[in-house]
Write an enzyme that holds these catalytic residues in place. Structure first.
Site, PDB file in Angstrom:
ATOM      1  N   SER A 179       3.652  35.256 -20.388  1.00  0.00           N
ATOM      2  CA  SER A 179       5.110  35.128 -20.435  1.00  0.00           C
ATOM      3  C   SER A 179       5.687  34.502 -19.164  1.00  0.00           C
ATOM      4  O   SER A 179       6.770  33.912 -19.200  1.00  0.00           O
ATOM      5  CB  SER A 179       5.758  36.496 -20.681  1.00  0.00           C
ATOM      6  OG  SER A 179       5.382  37.420 -19.675  1.00  0.00           O
ATOM      7  N   ASP A 420      13.455  44.958 -14.814  1.00  0.00           N
ATOM      8  CA  ASP A 420      12.375  43.976 -14.906  1.00  0.00           C
ATOM      9  C   ASP A 420      12.290  43.229 -13.575  1.00  0.00           C
ATOM     10  O   ASP A 420      13.111  42.358 -13.283  1.00  0.00           O
ATOM     11  CB  ASP A 420      12.648  43.009 -16.054  1.00  0.00           C
ATOM     12  CG  ASP A 420      11.563  41.951 -16.232  1.00  0.00           C
ATOM     13  OD1 ASP A 420      10.679  41.853 -15.362  1.00  0.00           O
ATOM     14  OD2 ASP A 420      11.613  41.212 -17.239  1.00  0.00           O
ATOM     15  N   HIS A 423       9.534  39.198 -14.362  1.00  0.00           N
ATOM     16  CA  HIS A 423       9.951  37.879 -14.836  1.00  0.00           C
ATOM     17  C   HIS A 423      11.074  37.339 -13.944  1.00  0.00           C
ATOM     18  O   HIS A 423      11.495  38.004 -12.994  1.00  0.00           O
ATOM     19  CB  HIS A 423      10.385  37.975 -16.300  1.00  0.00           C
ATOM     20  CG  HIS A 423       9.292  38.449 -17.208  1.00  0.00           C
ATOM     21  ND1 HIS A 423       9.147  39.777 -17.567  1.00  0.00           N
ATOM     22  CD2 HIS A 423       8.278  37.780 -17.802  1.00  0.00           C
ATOM     23  CE1 HIS A 423       8.084  39.897 -18.351  1.00  0.00           C
ATOM     24  NE2 HIS A 423       7.541  38.712 -18.505  1.00  0.00           N
TER      25      HIS A 423
END
Length: 441
Positions: A179, A420, A423
């Protein structure tokens, strides 16, 4: 007359001897060629014409058969410990500089630039991911979008979408990985798509291989989901959250058949080796017993197989291959702000400590990766994003993204518990990774 005849006889003798030598050489070469051809024919009957590259642990397993879901479900009924261990080292050496560099474009500082950045508008990119669209999901500050990377002692060539599209004309640019690499791919798509007229650009449906097409340039920007590089039980781009991970360390056929014809390849693999329990090694599709290895050993095996493919299959005159170093996480604020117990939540500015290095970047992994890359030196260009991304504790989505899981009331009361910090928001840090790629192409 007699003297002439003797000389003629000697010449005839040497000519005959030379002719016999030539005839013998031709017969020998034809025999060797037939033997070599026979060996190749016999080999092709036992393996695919596109090679699966093997480590010394697995040289007897040459099947290119791809496992189905039901086979993965039954694999590794029992397991034993993997015997080979890597030498652990805490001594870190910066990854090798690329030979074509006049200065180190990866060493520098972040500067605030309100004139040129961001390079695109989040809301103006129809291909933006909800996982990375931080403004859309409530992030109130925008300073993280306006940071430019400034190398020490030189300047980067400024991003130019038209120039990049010309570099990609009649070519396939493919990002391969997890990702994080998908985020860099989305960044590249958003950087380019505004340069293309409506009706002359398209995106294929989400799949293991997702393709953005720039029709007027006959160019594609693609993303291929292969988080562990080699074949694994996590190869589904949607359903990959599993209790444990299984890899086939010697099997690259499934993935390489997708990427082998790309003109520019950008590989990334790191995060998935660090999370979860030990990784199971399935050497042979028919094995009932697997081996268990820690993430570093398993990653080394996968990258050795990948490096074998690079060495034997990449033509550096026709293809460019990049390997992106690890993308750091910012999970512990005490590392840049001693005495605190938070993470990237509420961070709004970069770390200004020169050469800062946190626990989100593993030294042993960096050393192992650099050792393997040194074996394919001239075929692979290192895109060293680690140190420059280490400074950007402010660049993560934190709580400002779409989450697909449901959080408990206790988690919602403590947003840092689900922030998060892995990312990256877009526009943001991955745009600079692509600027570096643009400079190296």
């Amino acid at each position: 007359m007699l003297k002439w005849s003797k000389r003629r006889a000697h010449q005839f003798f040497y000519l005959a001897l030379f002719s016999l030598f030539v005839l013998f050489s031709l017969l020998h070469n034809q025999s060797a060629s037939r033997l070599h051809g026979g060996m190749q024919k016999e080999d092709s009957a036992t393996r695919s014409s596109f090679p699966t590259y093997l480590t010394t642990n697995s040289s007897i397993h040459k099947s290119s058969r791809v496992l189905g879901d039901s086979e993965w479900a039954k694999a590794c009924g029992s397991s034993r410990s993997y015997k080979r261990k890597l030498r652990r080292s805490t001594r870190y050496q910066q990854p090798r500089r690329n030979r074509q560099e006049k200065c180190d474009i990866f060493a520098g500082r972040w500067v605030y630039d309100t004139v040129s950045y961001p390079l695109y508008d989040e809301g103006g990119c129809p291909y933006m991911s909800d996982q990375l669209a931080c403004t859309k999901h409530g992030r109130p500050d925008v300073e993280y979008q306006r940071m430019r990377w400034q190398p020490h002692g030189c300047n980067l060539k400024r991003w130019n979408g038209s120039d990049m599209l010309e570099k990609l004309r009649d070519k396939r640019l493919m990002f391969v990985g997890d990702s994080l690499n998908r985020g860099q791919w989305i960044s590249m798509v958003c950087l380019l798509q505004s340069m293309l007229p409506s009706g002359k650009k398209s995106m294929s449906p989400n799949a293991p291989l997702t393709i953005f097409t720039a029709e007027e340039y006959n160019a594609t920007v693609e993303f291929y989901w292969a988080p562990l590089i080699v074949e694994s039980n996590s190869d589904d781009p949607v359903n990959h959250r599993l209790d444990y991970r299984i890899i086939r360390p010697n099997s690259l056929f499934k993935h390489a058949s997708q990427w082998k014809n790309a003109d520019i390849l950008v590989f990334n693999s790191y995060l998935w080796w660090r999370s979860g329990p030990k990784i199971k090694l399935l050497w042979n599709a028919d094995d009932e017993i697997c081996e268990e290895a820690d993430g570093l050993d398993a990653m080394a095996l996968a990258l050795e197989t990948w490096a074998d493919w690079i060495s034997s299959s990449v033509n550096p005159l026709k293809q460019r291959v990049f390997f992106v170093t690890m993308s750091p996480t910012h999970l512990w604020s005490r590392e840049w702000n001693p005495g605190t117990e938070g993470n990237c939540f509420k961070e709004k500015s970069p770390i200004n400590i020169e050469s800062y290095w946190g626990s989100g970047s593993d030294l042993s992994t960096m050393k192992m990766v650099d050792s393997i890359l040194s074996k394919v030196d001239y075929r692979v260009t290192v895109l060293n994003i680690t140190q420059l991304s280490e400074y950007r504790k402010d660049g993560h989505p934190s709580i400002y993204r779409k989450f697909w899981e449901t959080f408990s009331p206790q988690q919602l009361e403590n947003p840092a518990s689900y922030a998060d910090c892995i990312h990256w928001c877009l526009p943001g840090v991955p745009d600079v990774w692509n600027e570096l790629l643009f400079n190296l192409l």
